[in-house]
Design an enzyme around this catalytic site. Structure first.
Site, PDB file in Angstrom:
ATOM      1  N   TYR A   1     116.514 -33.854 -83.324  1.00  0.00           N
ATOM      2  CA  TYR A   1     117.564 -32.894 -82.991  1.00  0.00           C
ATOM      3  C   TYR A   1     118.490 -33.311 -81.857  1.00  0.00           C
ATOM      4  O   TYR A   1     119.558 -32.719 -81.711  1.00  0.00           O
ATOM      5  CB  TYR A   1     116.941 -31.528 -82.657  1.00  0.00           C
ATOM      6  CG  TYR A   1     116.460 -30.822 -83.886  1.00  0.00           C
ATOM      7  CD1 TYR A   1     117.310 -30.009 -84.616  1.00  0.00           C
ATOM      8  CD2 TYR A   1     115.160 -30.999 -84.346  1.00  0.00           C
ATOM      9  CE1 TYR A   1     116.881 -29.379 -85.772  1.00  0.00           C
ATOM     10  CE2 TYR A   1     114.723 -30.375 -85.500  1.00  0.00           C
ATOM     11  CZ  TYR A   1     115.587 -29.568 -86.208  1.00  0.00           C
ATOM     12  OH  TYR A   1     115.170 -28.953 -87.353  1.00  0.00           O
TER      13      TYR A   1
ATOM     14  N   GLY B   1     123.643 -33.406 -85.394  1.00  0.00           N
ATOM     15  CA  GLY B   1     122.859 -32.809 -86.468  1.00  0.00           C
ATOM     16  C   GLY B   1     121.424 -32.536 -86.075  1.00  0.00           C
ATOM     17  O   GLY B   1     121.074 -32.517 -84.898  1.00  0.00           O
TER      18      GLY B   1
ATOM     19  N   ASP C   1     123.730 -24.185 -72.305  1.00  0.00           N
ATOM     20  CA  ASP C   1     123.696 -25.517 -71.704  1.00  0.00           C
ATOM     21  C   ASP C   1     122.757 -25.585 -70.502  1.00  0.00           C
ATOM     22  O   ASP C   1     122.027 -26.562 -70.337  1.00  0.00           O
ATOM     23  CB  ASP C   1     125.107 -25.959 -71.310  1.00  0.00           C
ATOM     24  CG  ASP C   1     125.975 -26.292 -72.517  1.00  0.00           C
ATOM     25  OD1 ASP C   1     125.465 -26.278 -73.653  1.00  0.00           O
ATOM     26  OD2 ASP C   1     127.179 -26.563 -72.317  1.00  0.00           O
TER      27      ASP C   1
ATOM     28  N   HIS D   1     118.673 -25.738 -78.212  1.00  0.00           N
ATOM     29  CA  HIS D   1     120.087 -25.810 -77.843  1.00  0.00           C
ATOM     30  C   HIS D   1     120.970 -25.702 -79.089  1.00  0.00           C
ATOM     31  O   HIS D   1     121.961 -24.961 -79.090  1.00  0.00           O
ATOM     32  CB  HIS D   1     120.360 -27.114 -77.086  1.00  0.00           C
ATOM     33  CG  HIS D   1     121.740 -27.203 -76.538  1.00  0.00           C
ATOM     34  ND1 HIS D   1     122.666 -28.083 -77.032  1.00  0.00           N
ATOM     35  CD2 HIS D   1     122.357 -26.532 -75.524  1.00  0.00           C
ATOM     36  CE1 HIS D   1     123.790 -27.952 -76.354  1.00  0.00           C
ATOM     37  NE2 HIS D   1     123.629 -27.020 -75.433  1.00  0.00           N
ATOM     38  N   ASP D   2     120.617 -26.431 -80.146  1.00  0.00           N
ATOM     39  CA  ASP D   2     121.371 -26.341 -81.403  1.00  0.00           C
ATOM     40  C   ASP D   2     121.368 -24.907 -81.928  1.00  0.00           C
ATOM     41  O   ASP D   2     122.409 -24.389 -82.355  1.00  0.00           O
ATOM     42  CB  ASP D   2     120.769 -27.259 -82.472  1.00  0.00           C
ATOM     43  CG  ASP D   2     121.013 -28.731 -82.214  1.00  0.00           C
ATOM     44  OD1 ASP D   2     121.724 -29.075 -81.246  1.00  0.00           O
ATOM     45  OD2 ASP D   2     120.475 -29.553 -82.985  1.00  0.00           O
TER      46      ASP D   2
END
Length: 147
Positions: A55, A59, A121, A75-76
């Site tokens: 990850y 992508g 973040d 985070h994604d």
């Protein structure tokens, strides 16, 4: 104008035309990179996180390979939620933050999409700083290990 000056001017113009075909880099990645450096106190270059596990980087799929990779998946997912629920563009959202002695902090004046992306973040940068780094999980064959 001297011929040498014309050649230099022509070279600059041609190089600028070539640069216009390059896609712009998302602004937020610069901030996120700086935030990671703040959280880990410069102990590991940000580039080490760009192609780590399933990850970290562009992508992501499959099961995270370790705690650090889980940070990237979280985070994604955080960015994905910001896009869906707040109609944000996380990779292009510029926010205000500071690097304190205890790590990165979002500016209290940030609200809405900016605040959500900044919080994503900060959470990820702090997670990176607390997770062990396994060199064996950098630049892995994602087709084999990330099913």
């Amino acid at each position: 104008m001297y011929p040498a000056h014309l050649l230099v001017l022509l070279a600059v113009c041609v190089s600028l035309l070539g640069a216009s075909d390059m896609p712009p880099q998302p602004l937020n990645l610069v901030q996120f990179s700086n935030m990671i450096q703040c959280a880990n106190h410069g102990r590991r270059p940000t580039s080490n996180y760009m192609d780590y596990g399933c990850y970290c980087g562009k992508g992501g799929s499959g099961t995270p390979v370790d705690a650090l990779d889980r940070c990237c998946k979280i985070h994604d997912d955080c960015y994905g939620e910001a896009e869906k629920s707040q109609n944000c563009a996380p990779y292009w959202t510029w926010y205000t933050w500071k690097c304190g002695s205890d790590g990165p902090q979002c500016d209290d004046s940030e609200t809405g999409c900016k605040r959500i992306v900044c919080d994503c973040d900060v959470e990820a940068a702090d997670c990176f700083a607390g997770a062990p780094y396994n060199n064996a999980n950098w630049n892995i064959d994602t087709k084999k290990r990330c099913q």
